[in-house]
Scaffold this active site. Structure first.
Site, PDB file in Angstrom:
ATOM      1  N   SER A 180       0.846  -1.190   0.000  1.00 47.70           N
ATOM      2  CA  SER A 180       0.000   0.000   0.000  1.00 47.70           C
ATOM      3  C   SER A 180       0.882   1.241   0.000  1.00 47.70           C
ATOM      4  CB  SER A 180      -0.906   0.021   1.236  1.00 47.70           C
ATOM      5  OG  SER A 180      -1.534   1.277   1.355  1.00 47.70           O
ATOM      6  N   LYS A 222       1.236  -9.582  -1.210  1.00 47.51           N
ATOM      7  CA  LYS A 222       0.667  -8.644  -2.185  1.00 47.51           C
ATOM      8  C   LYS A 222       1.692  -7.572  -2.508  1.00 47.51           C
ATOM      9  CE  LYS A 222      -3.547  -6.150  -3.347  1.00 47.51           C
ATOM     10  NZ  LYS A 222      -4.951  -5.910  -2.948  1.00 47.51           N
ATOM     11  N   THR A 252      -2.384  -0.930  -5.802  1.00 46.78           N
ATOM     12  CA  THR A 252      -2.566   0.316  -6.553  1.00 46.78           C
ATOM     13  C   THR A 252      -1.222   0.900  -6.974  1.00 46.78           C
ATOM     14  OG1 THR A 252      -2.585   1.547  -4.477  1.00 46.78           O
ATOM     15  CG2 THR A 252      -4.717   0.862  -5.370  1.00 46.78           C
ATOM     16  N   SER A 324     -12.234  -2.086  -7.902  1.00 42.56           N
ATOM     17  CA  SER A 324     -12.671  -0.848  -8.564  1.00 42.56           C
ATOM     18  C   SER A 324     -13.666  -1.118  -9.689  1.00 42.56           C
ATOM     19  CB  SER A 324     -11.465  -0.085  -9.107  1.00 42.56           C
ATOM     20  OG  SER A 324     -10.609   0.306  -8.061  1.00 42.56           O
TER      21      SER A 324
END
EC number: 1.3.5.2
Length: 344
Positions: A180, A222, A252, A324
């Site tokens: 993140s 991740k 992202t 999303s």
């Protein structure tokens, strides 16, 4: 449901994105409680996939971030996902970053968020998981874990281990989120020395927990899309060295190339949605080339159609996750992707 959602979306998009998010989930819960969801959404697609010793009913999952605290497990499960991933949860509750912290970019079918791991803490999440019918019936449920913002990066391993210990008994698998962009210095954990140290600590902790509970739970990592070829190869090699079971690609992006000049395009945070699709696919291909069949990849980032989901599989992923795309396309995206993958 997409036709109905297309009627609702303009109204939802008039609201603050975080307010719309929370309102949608509350109404989803109401619909599920009154038995309406089963009438409104397509029947779940059966396309079993076996990875890491887990039987996934179909290859389309919910990405972490949509249900951070496990408050909406049963209603989200009713949308036809093959698996759910909730979180990111941290050892202690935290409020996250100041609002506003979520922004829509409709021209690009994108979202920028800087939520900052806002959550009620891992213990509250575990309690909610235990109360969910989905978990009680053996649904595939991943727990995504992170570190608290106040924890120094040098002590990150202690937070990840504490969170892993808390979720170990109830999680089907555990995802370690080191990618993140909204927690200061978190992505530094993707560097060689820090990642090696973290993965060694997690591998050791997992061995202890496996002995305690008599079961070895899969660990996933991740990673970000903002990595070069050398970074990807290094991470892939460390995943294999320290017995990580799968990799989720990707989180992202901090790149703004695709949204330059758009309203909110320069807001700080992670960009998701359509603009991250290609970058995610590049990372997946590079991971597949390095890992071969030794370690599965879960593809996430920019999936807004069944064709996008197929593209992830063709790039080397075994499963996919959505987030999303649901905001822009609605709940029927789940069955669209599941059907596309079953036919491919």
């Amino acid at each position: 449901m997409i036709d109905r959602y297309s009627l609702l979306r303009p109204w939802l998009f008039c609201l603050d994105p975080e307010q719309a998010h929370n309102l949608t989930l509350k109404n989803l819960d109401r619909a599920q409680r009154f038995g309406l969801l089963q009438r409104l959404v397509s029947k779940p697609i059966a396309d079993p996939q076996n990875l890491c010793g887990i039987e996934f009913p179909n290859p389309v999952g919910l990405a972490a971030g949509l249900d951070k605290d496990g408050k909406h497990i049963d209603s989200l499960a009713a949308l036809g996902f093959g698996f759910l991933e909730i979180g990111t949860v941290t050892p202690r509750p935290q409020a996250g970053n100041p609002k506003p912290r979520m922004f829509r970019l409709p021209q690009a079918e994108a979202i920028i968020n800087r939520m900052g791991f806002n959550n009620d803490g891992v213990e509250a999440c575990v309690s909610r998981v235990r109360q969910s019918i989905f978990w009680q019936r053996g649904g595939v449920l991943g727990l995504n874990i992170g570190k608290n913002a106040i924890t120094p990066i040098e002590d990150a391993a202690s937070d990840y281990i504490a969170a892993m210990e808390a979720v170990y008994e109830i999680a089907t698998y555990i995802t370690v989120n080191i990618s993140s962009p909204n927690t200061q210095n978190l992505r530094a954990l993707q560097g060689e020395d820090m990642l090696r140290s973290l993965l060694r600590s997690l591998d050791d902790a997992r061995k202890r927990l496996s002995d305690r509970y008599g079961v070895r739970k899969p660990l996933f990592l991740k990673i970000a899309p903002d990595l070069d070829q050398n970074d990807i190869h290094l991470i892939a090699d460390l995943l294999m060295e320290f017995n990580i079971d799968a990799v989720i690609a990707t989180n992202t992006t901090i790149s703004r190339e695709a949204v330059t000049g758009m309203q909110y395009g320069e807001e700080t945070g992670g960009l998701s949605g359509a603009p991250v699709r290609i970058a995610s696919n590049i990372v997946i291909r590079a991971l597949k080339a390095r890992l071969g069949v030794q370690l599965p990849i879960i593809g996430v980032g920019g999936i807004l159609s069944g064709a996008d989901a197929r593209e992830k599989i063709m790039a080397g992923a075994s499963l996919v996750q959505l987030y999303s795309g649901l905001i822009y396309k609605g709940p029927d995206l789940v069955s669209e992707c599941a059907k596309a993958l079953r036919q491919s």
